[in-house]
Design a protein around this motif. Structure first.
Motif, PDB file in Angstrom:
ATOM      1  N   ALA B 104      -8.726  15.919  -2.385  1.00  0.00           N
ATOM      2  CA  ALA B 104     -10.250  15.200  -2.127  1.00  0.00           C
ATOM      3  C   ALA B 104      -9.401  14.087  -0.917  1.00  0.00           C
ATOM      4  CB  ALA B 104     -10.935  14.476  -2.971  1.00  0.00           C
ATOM      5  N   PHE B 105     -10.485  13.933   0.207  1.00  0.00           N
ATOM      6  CA  PHE B 105      -9.952  12.905   1.570  1.00  0.00           C
ATOM      7  C   PHE B 105     -11.216  12.304   1.135  1.00  0.00           C
ATOM      8  CE2 PHE B 105      -6.885  15.198   3.618  1.00  0.00           C
ATOM      9  CZ  PHE B 105      -6.668  16.240   3.052  1.00  0.00           C
ATOM     10  N   PHE B 106     -10.468  10.488   1.411  1.00  0.00           N
ATOM     11  CA  PHE B 106     -11.499   9.043   1.008  1.00  0.00           C
ATOM     12  C   PHE B 106     -11.572   8.893   2.849  1.00  0.00           C
ATOM     13  CE2 PHE B 106     -12.291   8.929  -3.757  1.00  0.00           C
ATOM     14  CZ  PHE B 106     -11.551   9.782  -4.029  1.00  0.00           C
ATOM     15  N   GLY B 107     -12.615   8.403   2.686  1.00  0.00           N
ATOM     16  CA  GLY B 107     -13.235   7.627   3.562  1.00  0.00           C
ATOM     17  C   GLY B 107     -12.849   6.038   3.157  1.00  0.00           C
ATOM     18  N   GLN B 108     -13.419   5.463   4.258  1.00  0.00           N
ATOM     19  CA  GLN B 108     -12.814   3.609   4.048  1.00  0.00           C
ATOM     20  C   GLN B 108     -13.566   2.761   3.344  1.00  0.00           C
ATOM     21  OE1 GLN B 108     -11.915   1.600   7.990  1.00  0.00           O
ATOM     22  NE2 GLN B 108      -9.630   3.116   7.405  1.00  0.00           N
ATOM     23  N   GLY B 109     -15.001   3.527   2.743  1.00  0.00           N
ATOM     24  CA  GLY B 109     -16.189   2.223   1.979  1.00  0.00           C
ATOM     25  C   GLY B 109     -16.652   2.314   2.859  1.00  0.00           C
ATOM     26  N   THR B 110     -18.338   2.002   1.891  1.00  0.00           N
ATOM     27  CA  THR B 110     -19.419   0.984   2.750  1.00  0.00           C
ATOM     28  C   THR B 110     -19.287   0.343   1.209  1.00  0.00           C
ATOM     29  OG1 THR B 110     -20.384   2.649   3.200  1.00  0.00           O
ATOM     30  CG2 THR B 110     -21.627   0.541   2.526  1.00  0.00           C
ATOM     31  N   ARG B 111     -18.907  -1.597   1.762  1.00  0.00           N
ATOM     32  CA  ARG B 111     -19.237  -2.682   0.934  1.00  0.00           C
ATOM     33  C   ARG B 111     -20.873  -3.349   1.043  1.00  0.00           C
ATOM     34  NH1 ARG B 111     -16.130  -5.591  -1.413  1.00  0.00           N
ATOM     35  NH2 ARG B 111     -13.998  -4.871  -0.813  1.00  0.00           N
ATOM     36  N   LEU B 112     -21.543  -2.610  -0.918  1.00  0.00           N
ATOM     37  CA  LEU B 112     -22.561  -3.253  -0.688  1.00  0.00           C
ATOM     38  C   LEU B 112     -22.472  -4.235  -1.579  1.00  0.00           C
ATOM     39  CD1 LEU B 112     -26.031  -2.833  -0.555  1.00  0.00           C
ATOM     40  CD2 LEU B 112     -25.438  -1.743  -2.759  1.00  0.00           C
ATOM     41  N   THR B 113     -22.853  -5.502  -1.093  1.00  0.00           N
ATOM     42  CA  THR B 113     -23.554  -6.642  -1.032  1.00  0.00           C
ATOM     43  C   THR B 113     -24.860  -7.199  -1.592  1.00  0.00           C
ATOM     44  OG1 THR B 113     -21.314  -7.745  -0.193  1.00  0.00           O
ATOM     45  CG2 THR B 113     -23.231  -8.954  -1.608  1.00  0.00           C
ATOM     46  N   VAL B 114     -25.299  -7.127  -3.076  1.00  0.00           N
ATOM     47  CA  VAL B 114     -26.426  -7.399  -3.221  1.00  0.00           C
ATOM     48  C   VAL B 114     -26.882  -9.201  -3.130  1.00  0.00           C
ATOM     49  CG1 VAL B 114     -28.526  -6.543  -4.836  1.00  0.00           C
ATOM     50  CG2 VAL B 114     -27.019  -5.115  -3.992  1.00  0.00           C
ATOM     51  N   VAL B 115     -27.615  -9.817  -2.791  1.00  0.00           N
ATOM     52  CA  VAL B 115     -27.557 -11.157  -2.791  1.00  0.00           C
ATOM     53  C   VAL B 115     -28.959 -11.650  -3.724  1.00  0.00           C
ATOM     54  CG1 VAL B 115     -26.071 -12.052  -1.798  1.00  0.00           C
ATOM     55  CG2 VAL B 115     -28.269 -11.796  -0.990  1.00  0.00           C
TER      56      VAL B 115
END
Lengths: 114, 115
Positions: B104-115
Protein backbone atom coordinates in the motif's frame (compact mmCIF):
# COMPACT_ATOMS: atom_id res chain seq x y z
CA UNK A 1 -6.65 -11.99 16.65
CA UNK A 2 -3.66 -10.68 14.83
CA UNK A 3 -1.43 -8.26 16.62
CA UNK A 4 1.94 -6.61 16.22
CA UNK A 5 4.13 -5.58 19.12
CA UNK A 6 7.09 -3.24 19.00
CA UNK A 7 8.57 -3.56 22.48
CA UNK A 8 10.75 -0.46 22.26
CA UNK A 9 8.86 2.81 22.28
CA UNK A 10 11.97 4.95 22.02
CA UNK A 11 15.54 4.11 21.00
CA UNK A 12 18.58 6.38 20.89
CA UNK A 13 21.72 5.41 19.01
CA UNK A 14 24.86 7.26 18.06
CA UNK A 15 25.47 8.10 14.44
CA UNK A 16 27.49 5.33 12.85
CA UNK A 17 26.34 2.73 15.36
CA UNK A 18 24.32 -0.31 14.41
CA UNK A 19 20.58 -0.46 14.91
CA UNK A 20 18.05 -3.16 15.60
CA UNK A 21 14.35 -2.44 16.02
CA UNK A 22 12.24 -5.27 17.33
CA UNK A 23 8.92 -6.46 16.03
CA UNK A 24 6.88 -9.44 17.19
CA UNK A 25 3.67 -10.57 15.60
CA UNK A 26 0.84 -12.85 16.47
CA UNK A 27 -0.68 -14.60 13.51
CA UNK A 28 -1.83 -18.12 12.77
CA UNK A 29 -0.61 -18.49 9.22
CA UNK A 30 2.36 -17.23 7.26
CA UNK A 31 2.29 -13.50 7.76
CA UNK A 32 2.93 -10.77 5.28
CA UNK A 33 5.24 -8.39 7.08
CA UNK A 34 6.17 -4.80 6.41
CA UNK A 35 8.37 -2.10 7.87
CA UNK A 36 7.40 1.52 7.26
CA UNK A 37 9.19 4.73 8.21
CA UNK A 38 7.46 7.98 9.03
CA UNK A 39 9.52 11.17 9.08
CA UNK A 40 8.10 14.17 10.94
CA UNK A 41 5.05 15.55 9.19
CA UNK A 42 5.27 12.95 6.45
CA UNK A 43 3.34 9.90 5.42
CA UNK A 44 4.53 6.33 5.61
CA UNK A 45 7.28 5.11 3.33
CA UNK A 46 7.78 1.40 2.80
CA UNK A 47 11.26 0.25 3.80
CA UNK A 48 10.90 -3.44 3.05
CA UNK A 49 8.50 -6.34 3.05
CA UNK A 50 8.48 -10.10 3.53
CA UNK A 51 6.05 -12.39 1.80
CA UNK A 52 7.88 -15.68 1.37
CA UNK A 53 11.23 -17.14 0.41
CA UNK A 54 14.51 -15.87 1.75
CA UNK A 55 13.98 -14.86 5.36
CA UNK A 56 16.53 -12.04 5.16
CA UNK A 57 15.12 -9.21 3.13
CA UNK A 58 16.87 -6.12 1.92
CA UNK A 59 15.16 -2.77 1.76
CA UNK A 60 15.82 0.81 0.88
CA UNK A 61 18.24 3.14 2.67
CA UNK A 62 20.48 0.27 3.74
CA UNK A 63 17.90 -1.44 5.95
CA UNK A 64 17.34 -5.16 6.22
CA UNK A 65 15.03 -7.36 8.25
CA UNK A 66 15.01 -11.01 9.18
CA UNK A 67 11.89 -13.13 9.48
CA UNK A 68 12.16 -15.73 12.24
CA UNK A 69 9.11 -17.93 12.37
CA UNK A 70 10.21 -19.71 15.55
CA UNK A 71 10.37 -16.41 17.39
CA UNK A 72 7.46 -14.73 15.59
CA UNK A 73 9.78 -11.84 14.93
CA UNK A 74 10.67 -9.55 12.06
CA UNK A 75 13.40 -7.29 13.40
CA UNK A 76 14.72 -4.37 11.40
CA UNK A 77 18.45 -3.74 11.24
CA UNK A 78 20.93 -1.29 9.85
CA UNK A 79 24.71 -1.65 10.21
CA UNK A 80 25.49 2.07 10.47
CA UNK A 81 22.88 4.67 11.31
CA UNK A 82 22.85 8.12 9.74
CA UNK A 83 21.39 11.23 11.36
CA UNK A 84 18.72 11.29 8.66
CA UNK A 85 17.39 7.96 9.91
CA UNK A 86 15.82 9.68 12.91
CA UNK A 87 12.11 8.98 12.48
CA UNK A 88 9.23 6.82 13.62
CA UNK A 89 9.34 3.19 12.50
CA UNK A 90 6.29 1.00 12.19
CA UNK A 91 6.07 -2.73 11.76
CA UNK A 92 2.88 -4.04 10.19
CA UNK A 93 1.30 -7.33 9.24
CA UNK A 94 -1.03 -7.87 6.32
CA UNK A 95 -3.88 -10.27 6.70
CA UNK A 96 -4.00 -13.30 4.47
CA UNK A 97 -7.65 -12.69 3.80
CA UNK A 98 -8.11 -10.50 0.82
CA UNK A 99 -8.76 -7.25 2.57
CA UNK A 100 -5.41 -5.54 2.19
CA UNK A 101 -5.85 -4.20 5.69
CA UNK A 102 -2.67 -3.67 7.70
CA UNK A 103 -2.31 -4.16 11.43
CA UNK A 104 0.34 -1.82 12.79
CA UNK A 105 2.56 -1.96 15.82
CA UNK A 106 2.74 0.97 18.17
CA UNK A 107 5.84 2.35 16.54
CA UNK A 108 9.41 2.98 17.69
CA UNK A 109 10.86 6.46 17.76
CA UNK A 110 14.49 6.49 16.71
CA UNK A 111 16.70 9.31 17.89
CA UNK A 112 20.23 9.62 16.47
CA UNK A 113 22.94 11.29 18.52
CA UNK A 114 25.71 13.10 16.67
CA UNK B 1 -1.03 10.60 -10.44
CA UNK B 2 2.07 8.86 -9.19
CA UNK B 3 1.40 9.48 -5.55
CA UNK B 4 -1.53 9.46 -3.17
CA UNK B 5 -2.69 13.04 -2.77
CA UNK B 6 -4.51 14.06 0.37
CA UNK B 7 -6.15 17.42 0.96
CA UNK B 8 -6.16 19.50 2.97
CA UNK B 9 -2.91 19.03 4.88
CA UNK B 10 -4.37 20.64 7.97
CA UNK B 11 -7.95 21.14 9.06
CA UNK B 12 -9.21 22.86 12.19
CA UNK B 13 -12.81 22.46 13.26
CA UNK B 14 -14.79 23.52 16.29
CA UNK B 15 -16.54 20.78 18.19
CA UNK B 16 -19.76 19.92 16.47
CA UNK B 17 -18.66 21.11 13.06
CA UNK B 18 -18.33 18.90 10.01
CA UNK B 19 -14.96 17.86 8.61
CA UNK B 20 -14.36 16.53 5.13
CA UNK B 21 -11.09 15.03 3.97
CA UNK B 22 -10.12 14.07 0.44
CA UNK B 23 -7.88 11.46 -1.11
CA UNK B 24 -6.86 10.93 -4.72
CA UNK B 25 -5.35 7.46 -5.11
CA UNK B 26 -2.55 6.57 -7.47
CA UNK B 27 -3.84 6.19 -11.01
CA UNK B 28 -4.63 2.56 -11.75
CA UNK B 29 -5.03 1.56 -8.12
CA UNK B 30 -8.39 -0.01 -7.40
CA UNK B 31 -8.23 -0.07 -3.62
CA UNK B 32 -8.31 2.82 -1.19
CA UNK B 33 -7.77 2.55 2.57
CA UNK B 34 -8.34 5.08 5.33
CA UNK B 35 -6.41 4.95 8.61
CA UNK B 36 -6.58 7.15 11.68
CA UNK B 37 -3.39 7.89 13.61
CA UNK B 38 -3.87 9.26 17.08
CA UNK B 39 -1.01 10.68 19.15
CA UNK B 40 1.79 9.79 16.68
CA UNK B 41 1.12 6.10 16.93
CA UNK B 42 -1.83 3.74 17.00
CA UNK B 43 -2.75 3.43 13.35
CA UNK B 44 -6.35 2.37 13.27
CA UNK B 45 -7.92 1.00 10.11
CA UNK B 46 -11.21 2.68 9.30
CA UNK B 47 -12.52 1.62 5.91
CA UNK B 48 -11.46 0.44 2.48
CA UNK B 49 -12.92 0.66 -1.00
CA UNK B 50 -12.64 -1.35 -4.16
CA UNK B 51 -13.27 1.29 -6.76
CA UNK B 52 -16.52 2.92 -5.61
CA UNK B 53 -17.67 -0.02 -3.50
CA UNK B 54 -17.10 -0.37 0.22
CA UNK B 55 -14.71 -3.29 0.64
CA UNK B 56 -14.19 -3.49 4.37
CA UNK B 57 -15.78 -1.13 6.89
CA UNK B 58 -15.04 -3.06 10.05
CA UNK B 59 -13.06 -0.21 11.58
CA UNK B 60 -15.49 2.55 10.81
CA UNK B 61 -17.20 4.16 13.80
CA UNK B 62 -20.93 3.53 13.59
CA UNK B 63 -21.85 7.13 14.11
CA UNK B 64 -20.71 10.41 12.59
CA UNK B 65 -18.18 8.89 10.15
CA UNK B 66 -18.91 8.24 6.50
CA UNK B 67 -16.82 7.75 3.39
CA UNK B 68 -17.27 7.59 -0.36
CA UNK B 69 -15.29 6.86 -3.47
CA UNK B 70 -17.18 8.07 -6.52
CA UNK B 71 -16.07 7.64 -10.13
CA UNK B 72 -13.85 10.43 -11.45
CA UNK B 73 -13.71 12.13 -8.06
CA UNK B 74 -11.34 12.01 -5.10
CA UNK B 75 -12.42 9.69 -2.30
CA UNK B 76 -13.71 11.45 0.79
CA UNK B 77 -13.96 10.83 4.51
CA UNK B 78 -16.53 12.92 6.33
CA UNK B 79 -17.01 13.38 10.03
CA UNK B 80 -20.27 14.91 11.13
CA UNK B 81 -20.39 16.75 14.43
CA UNK B 82 -16.71 16.39 15.24
CA UNK B 83 -15.57 15.67 18.78
CA UNK B 84 -12.28 16.44 20.50
CA UNK B 85 -11.36 12.75 20.32
CA UNK B 86 -11.49 12.89 16.50
CA UNK B 87 -8.31 14.96 16.53
CA UNK B 88 -5.81 12.82 14.66
CA UNK B 89 -3.90 12.47 11.43
CA UNK B 90 -5.97 10.67 8.81
CA UNK B 91 -4.01 8.73 6.24
CA UNK B 92 -5.20 7.43 2.96
CA UNK B 93 -3.45 4.62 1.12
CA UNK B 94 -4.01 2.99 -2.23
CA UNK B 95 -3.02 -0.30 -3.79
CA UNK B 96 -3.51 -2.25 -6.98
CA UNK B 97 -4.72 -5.36 -5.20
CA UNK B 98 -6.10 -6.30 -1.81
CA UNK B 99 -4.34 -9.49 -0.85
CA UNK B 100 -2.32 -9.70 2.34
CA UNK B 101 0.88 -9.27 0.37
CA UNK B 102 -0.27 -6.07 -1.22
CA UNK B 103 1.98 -3.05 -0.96
CA UNK B 104 0.00 0.00 0.00
CA UNK B 105 1.18 3.50 -0.83
CA UNK B 106 0.37 6.16 1.71
CA UNK B 107 -0.43 9.82 1.34
CA UNK B 108 1.04 12.47 3.60
CA UNK B 109 -2.05 12.63 5.75
CA UNK B 110 -4.53 15.26 6.86
CA UNK B 111 -4.08 16.56 10.37
CA UNK B 112 -7.49 17.24 11.89
CA UNK B 113 -7.59 19.37 15.01
CA UNK B 114 -10.91 19.70 16.79
CA UNK B 115 -11.02 22.60 19.23
Amino acid sequence: AQSVTQPDIHITVSEGASLELRCNYSYGATPYLFWYVQSPGQGLQLLLKYFSGDTLVQGIKGFEAEFKRSQSSFNLRKPSVHWSDAAEYFCAVGQSSNTGKLIFGQGTTLQVKP
Amino acid sequence: GEEVAQTPKHLVRGEGQKAKLYCAPIKGHSYVFWYQQVLKNEFKFLISFQNENVFDETGMPKERFSAKCLPNSPCSLEIQATKLEDSAVYFCASSQFAGGATEAFFGQGTRLTVV
